[in-house]
Design an enzyme around this catalytic site. Structure first.
Site, short mmCIF file in Angstrom:
data_model
loop_
_atom_site.label_atom_id
_atom_site.label_comp_id
_atom_site.label_asym_id
_atom_site.label_seq_id
_atom_site.Cartn_x
_atom_site.Cartn_y
_atom_site.Cartn_z
N ASP A 1 0.88 -1.17 0.00
CA ASP A 1 0.00 0.00 0.00
C ASP A 1 0.92 1.21 0.00
OD1 ASP A 1 -1.63 2.18 0.58
OD2 ASP A 1 -2.96 1.04 1.88
N HIS A 2 0.95 1.94 -1.11
CA HIS A 2 1.97 2.99 -1.25
C HIS A 2 1.81 4.10 -0.21
CE1 HIS A 2 -1.31 4.91 -3.62
NE2 HIS A 2 -0.76 6.03 -3.22
N HIS B 1 -6.11 2.27 2.12
CA HIS B 1 -5.40 3.47 2.57
C HIS B 1 -5.95 3.99 3.90
CE1 HIS B 1 -3.63 3.33 -1.27
NE2 HIS B 1 -4.44 4.12 -1.92
#
Length: 515
Positions: free
Chosen positions: A203-204, A266
């Site tokens: 998950d960036h 996120h």
């Protein structure tokens, strides 16, 4: 003399840190390398690591995709590195790095092609001395995850050809499933081939310094953690707003929507960092365990505590834009939400009774991701309105953590306005990352790629966490699917979302913080 000693010590410390964090020789294999992610994010991030001295000397990159790009791939990736910032074409490290970037064309569902891939990797091992270590990055559409993982296992590429003491790991991009059952099924398929310690679900958002700083802010400062609980905090808001639309991704977004695309991953990650208990260490297992405890402590979210919206035509930055249903390859009567809002509660000793409000959406008034911690009003009448002091009253203390853009943290508190009267005003104490540490060209993937090469899963999702968040979100998706919305679109592009979102907080006597 003293200054020289400090400088030498600083340089020695940096060199020591780099050596401690430098992974073993390896090849990063990027499936889906012809996509935008590789050019804009992954190759620039790898080169930033090279610039900083974190990559091993014996290192290589292999791009894998369907198109025949052998003659242009390296040059295209070089353009991406240069346009990514922080790199000049004359950089002496650039040319040697690009010599280690290669390409292999294949269809992901072609069984025989994996023999060719295996041979290509063996050839690169011999050429670049990468010692059989592999990091497979699946930057592909989710429908290819199962095929790639299955064929890697079938052709025994889930183990290093160099044997014990060498690694093979895989990074899998989101979305990891589209509901609980599909996520569980995908986990089962991946775990047949790779051990959980080899799997890095990325998950960036977790690569952002501001997200990692939440833990430092909470646990490295003795003034905050004692009041980080239900006794002092009134409520928490998490906003993940984008001003852009779906950017031509109609088919993807029609299947995803804001709840799947942003909230399940996120936003739930941000919530866990805000709400978790102090881990016993910053090791992967300890941090993951505390995050999962948070998600499992969230009470089932009733559909009445959710809102959804879809943007219609409006104005963004003074320019007219079309509505979601007019976007390319979107159904003209689409029920896909481009805005999702939730009210949830965490039933544990720290947070019981404290509402968490979440909103995420497209085509909102501005691009901003922010966490707001609003404290309770002090139980004093000393400064209340109407005492003749000319005061505006006391506004609640607020800590706001700006994840993006303008990364930083602000603390709002009351201060006396200069003059003979007891007048007050709210003021902000601001910390800016750019002002404190300087501008950075890093894109957030640097830390995540390095951690994966090192085998550090702290900032990656574990199977338990993925399934815990889907368990919360899937009942909402099912409830929404049963009750189509009659008033879509229900907010204009360039606004802060549908009126029902404001009403959700108003029912609790609260309102969204102005961003």
């Amino acid at each position: 003399m003293a200054t020289t000693q400090v400088n030498i010590s600083d340089e020695a410390m940096k060199a020591s840190q780099h050596l401690a964090r430098r992974p073993d020789p390896s090849i990063v294999v990027i499936f889906g390398a012809s996509g935008d992610l590789t050019k804009r994010k992954l190759l620039p991030a790898l080169y930033h690591l090279q610039q900083s001295g974190y990559l091993p000397e014996d290192f290589a990159v292999l791009g894998v995709a369907r198109r025949p790009l052998e003659g242009t791939f390296a040059a295209d990736m070089k353009d991406g590195i240069l346009s990514g910032g922080g790199v000049e074409e004359a950089d002496p490290k650039l040319a040697p790095f690009m010599e280690r970037v290669q390409y292999y064309a294949m269809n992901f569902d072609d069984d025989a092609a994996y023999d060719g891939l295996k041979a290509k990797l063996a050839e690169m091992d011999a050429k670049f001395n990468t010692q059989g270590n592999r990091l497979f990055y699946l930057a592909v559409a989710p429908e290819y995850f199962s095929d790639i993982i299955s064929f890697l296992g079938k052709h025994e590429m889930n183990k290093s050809p160099a044997g014990d003491g060498h690694f093979v790991r895989t990074i899998i991009e989101k979305p990891f499933g589209h509901d609980l059952s599909s996520a569980c099924a995908l986990n089962d398929e991946v775990n047949k081939v790779f051990d959980e310690s080899q799997i890095f679900r990325i998950d960036h958002y977790l690569g952002k310094e501001t997200v990692q700083n939440i833990l430092v802010f909470r646990f490295a400062n003795g003034i905050f953690e004692p009041v980080w609980n239900r006794n002092y905090i009134d409520h928490v808001e998490i906003t993940a707003a984008e001003s852009i639309g779906i950017e031509g991704r109609g088919p993807f977004y029609e299947q995803a929507g804001a709840l799947r695309d942003v909230v399940q991953n996120h936003v739930m990650e941000l919530l866990s960092f805000v709400a978790m208990e102090p881990p016993i260490s910053f090791g992967a297992d300890a941090v993951r365990a505390e995050k999962v405890k948070v998600w499992k402590a969230i009470l089932p979210i009733h559909p009445a505590d959710t809102v959804r919206g879809q943007y219609g035509p409006g104005n963004v930055d003074g320019k007219p834009v079309i509505g979601y249903r007019q976007e390319d390859r979107v159904h003209p009567r689409s029920q896909t939400e481009t805005y999702a809002g939730l009210r949830l509660e965490i039933e544990n000793w720290r947070w019981a009774g404290v509402p968490f409000y979440i909103r995420a959406g497209k085509r909102l008034a501005k691009r901003v991701t922010e966490i707001t911690i609003q404290f309770k009003q002090p139980p004093l009448t000393l400064f209340k309105d109407g005492d003749g002091a000319g005061t505006e009253g006391i506004k609640p203390n607020v800590i706001s953590m700006r994840i993006q853009p303008d990364e930083g943290i602000a603390l709002r508190f009351a201060a006396k306005v200069p003059g003979p009267n007891m007048s007050m005003s709210s003021v902000n104490m601001n910390f800016s990352y750019a002002d404190a540490f300087g501008a950075s060209s890093a894109n957030g993937y640097e830390r995540l790629l390095l951690d994966a090469m090192l085998g550090d899963g702290t900032l990656f999702a574990h199977r338990d966490g993925v399934e815990a968040t889907w368990k919360l979100i899937t009942p909402i998706l099912e409830a929404w699917a049963k009750e189509p919305v009659k008033d879509f679109p229900n907010y204009a592009a360039g606004t802060w979302g549908p009126a029902v979102s404001d009403a959700m907080l108003k029912a609790d006597g609260r309102k969204w913080r102005k961003l």
